[in-house]
Design a protein around this motif. Sequence first.
Motif, PDB file in Angstrom:
ATOM      1  N   HIS A 351       0.073   0.636  -1.069  1.00  0.00           N
ATOM      2  CA  HIS A 351       0.990  -0.023  -0.128  1.00  0.00           C
ATOM      3  C   HIS A 351       2.430   0.299  -0.510  1.00  0.00           C
ATOM      4  O   HIS A 351       2.700   0.709  -1.646  1.00  0.00           O
ATOM      5  CB  HIS A 351       0.754  -1.537  -0.045  1.00  0.00           C
ATOM      6  CG  HIS A 351       0.788  -2.253  -1.372  1.00  0.00           C
ATOM      7  ND1 HIS A 351       0.529  -3.585  -1.510  1.00  0.00           N
ATOM      8  CD2 HIS A 351       1.056  -1.807  -2.620  1.00  0.00           C
ATOM      9  CE1 HIS A 351       0.633  -3.940  -2.776  1.00  0.00           C
ATOM     10  NE2 HIS A 351       0.942  -2.882  -3.471  1.00  0.00           N
ATOM     11  N   THR A 353       4.680  -1.784  -0.739  1.00  0.00           N
ATOM     12  CA  THR A 353       5.264  -2.916  -1.462  1.00  0.00           C
ATOM     13  C   THR A 353       5.696  -2.464  -2.863  1.00  0.00           C
ATOM     14  O   THR A 353       6.586  -3.064  -3.470  1.00  0.00           O
ATOM     15  CB  THR A 353       4.251  -4.082  -1.518  1.00  0.00           C
ATOM     16  OG1 THR A 353       3.644  -4.199  -0.230  1.00  0.00           O
ATOM     17  CG2 THR A 353       4.918  -5.389  -1.862  1.00  0.00           C
ATOM     18  N   ARG A 378      -5.713   4.889   0.969  1.00  0.00           N
ATOM     19  CA  ARG A 378      -6.798   3.995   0.544  1.00  0.00           C
ATOM     20  C   ARG A 378      -8.123   4.710   0.681  1.00  0.00           C
ATOM     21  O   ARG A 378      -8.295   5.549   1.566  1.00  0.00           O
ATOM     22  CB  ARG A 378      -6.802   2.717   1.382  1.00  0.00           C
ATOM     23  CG  ARG A 378      -5.608   1.855   1.042  1.00  0.00           C
ATOM     24  CD  ARG A 378      -5.643   0.508   1.691  1.00  0.00           C
ATOM     25  NE  ARG A 378      -4.304  -0.092   1.578  1.00  0.00           N
ATOM     26  CZ  ARG A 378      -3.945  -1.215   2.157  1.00  0.00           C
ATOM     27  NH1 ARG A 378      -4.827  -1.874   2.893  1.00  0.00           N
ATOM     28  NH2 ARG A 378      -2.733  -1.688   2.005  1.00  0.00           N
ATOM     29  N   GLN A 392       3.035   2.519   6.487  1.00  0.00           N
ATOM     30  CA  GLN A 392       3.402   1.102   6.514  1.00  0.00           C
ATOM     31  C   GLN A 392       4.890   0.952   6.810  1.00  0.00           C
ATOM     32  O   GLN A 392       5.707   1.796   6.429  1.00  0.00           O
ATOM     33  CB  GLN A 392       3.085   0.451   5.171  1.00  0.00           C
ATOM     34  CG  GLN A 392       1.611   0.093   5.045  1.00  0.00           C
ATOM     35  CD  GLN A 392       1.315  -0.749   3.830  1.00  0.00           C
ATOM     36  OE1 GLN A 392       1.976  -0.631   2.802  1.00  0.00           O
ATOM     37  NE2 GLN A 392       0.313  -1.612   3.940  1.00  0.00           N
ATOM     38  N   TYR A 432       0.613 -11.895  -4.162  1.00  0.00           N
ATOM     39  CA  TYR A 432       2.024 -11.859  -4.544  1.00  0.00           C
ATOM     40  C   TYR A 432       2.947 -12.685  -3.671  1.00  0.00           C
ATOM     41  O   TYR A 432       4.171 -12.685  -3.885  1.00  0.00           O
ATOM     42  CB  TYR A 432       2.522 -10.406  -4.616  1.00  0.00           C
ATOM     43  CG  TYR A 432       1.905  -9.485  -3.570  1.00  0.00           C
ATOM     44  CD1 TYR A 432       0.656  -8.922  -3.798  1.00  0.00           C
ATOM     45  CD2 TYR A 432       2.554  -9.209  -2.379  1.00  0.00           C
ATOM     46  CE1 TYR A 432       0.069  -8.081  -2.851  1.00  0.00           C
ATOM     47  CE2 TYR A 432       1.977  -8.375  -1.437  1.00  0.00           C
ATOM     48  CZ  TYR A 432       0.732  -7.817  -1.674  1.00  0.00           C
ATOM     49  OH  TYR A 432       0.149  -7.006  -0.746  1.00  0.00           O
ATOM     50  N   GLY A 474       4.711  -6.140   5.199  1.00  0.00           N
ATOM     51  CA  GLY A 474       4.175  -4.779   5.219  1.00  0.00           C
ATOM     52  C   GLY A 474       3.285  -4.666   6.449  1.00  0.00           C
ATOM     53  O   GLY A 474       2.268  -5.348   6.565  1.00  0.00           O
TER      54      GLY A 474
HETATM   55  N1  PHE Z   1       1.198  -5.095   1.019  1.00  0.00           N
HETATM   56  C1  PHE Z   1       0.479  -5.776   2.037  1.00  0.00           C
HETATM   57  C2  PHE Z   1      -0.570  -4.858   2.647  1.00  0.00           C
HETATM   58  O1  PHE Z   1      -0.625  -3.728   2.259  1.00  0.00           O
HETATM   59  C3  PHE Z   1       1.392  -6.302   3.115  1.00  0.00           C
HETATM   60  C4  PHE Z   1       2.404  -7.272   2.604  1.00  0.00           C
HETATM   61  C5  PHE Z   1       3.631  -6.834   2.197  1.00  0.00           C
HETATM   62  C6  PHE Z   1       2.106  -8.630   2.530  1.00  0.00           C
HETATM   63  C7  PHE Z   1       4.595  -7.747   1.729  1.00  0.00           C
HETATM   64  C8  PHE Z   1       3.038  -9.534   2.080  1.00  0.00           C
HETATM   65  C9  PHE Z   1       4.288  -9.087   1.692  1.00  0.00           C
HETATM   66  O2  PHE Z   1      -1.319  -5.250   3.547  1.00  0.00           O
END
Ligand code: PHE
Length: 507
Positions: A351, A353, A378, A392, A432, A474
């Motif tokens: 991700h 993130t 993934r 994303q 998180y 995200g």
């Molecule tokens: N990283 C999460 C995903 O890949 C999305 C997300 C990002 C959720 C930031 C919360 C905060 O689905």
Amino acid sequence: MSSLDKIIDELSINEKKVLLALDKLSGSASPKTIMDTGDFHKQVEVMNAASWLQSKKLVKVEETIQTVFELGKEGKIYMKKGLPEKRAIKHIVEKGGQCSIGDLSEVLEKFEIPIAIGWLKQHDWATITKVDGNRILTATDIGVDVVDKQTVPEKTLEFLHNHPKSDIDIEENKSLLSRKHMIKEKEIVQGTISLTDYGKKIIDKGFSIDEEITQITTKIIKEKEFEKKKIRPYDIHAFAPETFGGKPHPLISLVSKIRQIFLEMGFTEIEGDFVESCFWNMDVLFIPQDHPAREMQDTLYCKTPNKIQLSDSSLIKKVGNIHLDGGETSSEGWGYEFSKDEAERSLLRTHTTVNTIRYLYEHPKPPAKIFSLGQVFRNEHIDSTHLPMFHQIEGIVHDEYATFQQLIGFLSEFYQRIGFEKLRFRPGYFPYTEPSMEVDVFFNGKWMELGGSGIFRPEVTEPLGIKSPVLAWGLGLERLAMLIFDLKDIRELYQSDFSWLRNQPLL
Ligand code: PHE
């Protein structure tokens, strides 16, 4: 202006000429005949005008396949020389009605003699008798009669010489057609242009053919020709061939549009690497090291490098403590001994993130409005809604006064700007964030899940020295693209189907 007047107004000179010619030719004719009658120079002028008239429903252009005939190799020769049997009977008659076969060589070539004899017998123009071992040809009455007359085959040869590619009577020309290389048969496409009822109405209404301006040039403007001549109005609904110019791939256009929206909303773009450590992709985000999502089915680990060394030992320690017992926070943590080896494993980011959290590590002070747009990977089976690589749309708002309501506000604003009005926010779960929220949009009668969001937990922010709230999200790009481009299958986005690509409107 009535609709008839409008149509007349928009007729070009050539279109008018075709209509008038058709009127003279009682409504229907071939392009060639129209060319001759309508005083055109070239047949393409007629065809061009006719296809415009057809698009205006004033004429109908039809094509039929026609069989036509022209002279063959031998036909051309005998057209000049005369048919062997005709030359033979002439010779016999000139000789007084009788001659020997050998005498024929005075007027025929050797190979023509058997041909001539065959047809003389067949037509009953001469008889053969044997006199003293010589074969003698004697003209019959029919034979004598035919010498000064043009026979059917002769007429046909002459006709096809003067009118190649014409139709002939097959029954009448059976014998000629049976002779090798005399006549060639051909199939041609013959166009017929005919007036429709609507076309007839236009003619009944009447129009004149005046010189007019069809295209503006500098000369016309400079010399004010438009004051003397009429300018033909454009028909903006007229048919025109489609042209497909080069343009960005629809997905690229969508990425640009999203980037534009976030920039307009005051965000700054960041980028990151595809290959990352578990530490940054997961551990810092308080995803426990035995989390099921880390198993092979979800994460693509790298063989080379299989490890990424971590340099900030104090941060590793802090994160390890958070996982063990919550560290400096009031959290209880996950209650296990953190492994640095596991944290250093390398992977393809799952991700974006990971970009966000690295950014926060490097810029712990608010305020910040940051976004990123990039591929993530993934270990998924490909199907109509899943791809192992997708994009994303990620972002954060880091601000002393940031609230959960603002998170809803930012996401609503973003989706509204991209064209989706009806949104739904549901409680969600991410290791998180707390609270966590899922975003769905309503499209074509269905709710579609588009992404996750929330406020980063203290377990995430505390080791980075962050004190203010961080709103984060995200969102899936390809899912959004499916809605925008009306696709049933996510794979179509990457299949490069030409016709789909060409017909996709610009965003
Ligand atoms: N990283 C999460 C995903 O890949 C999305 C997300 C990002 C959720 C930031 C919360 C905060 O689905």
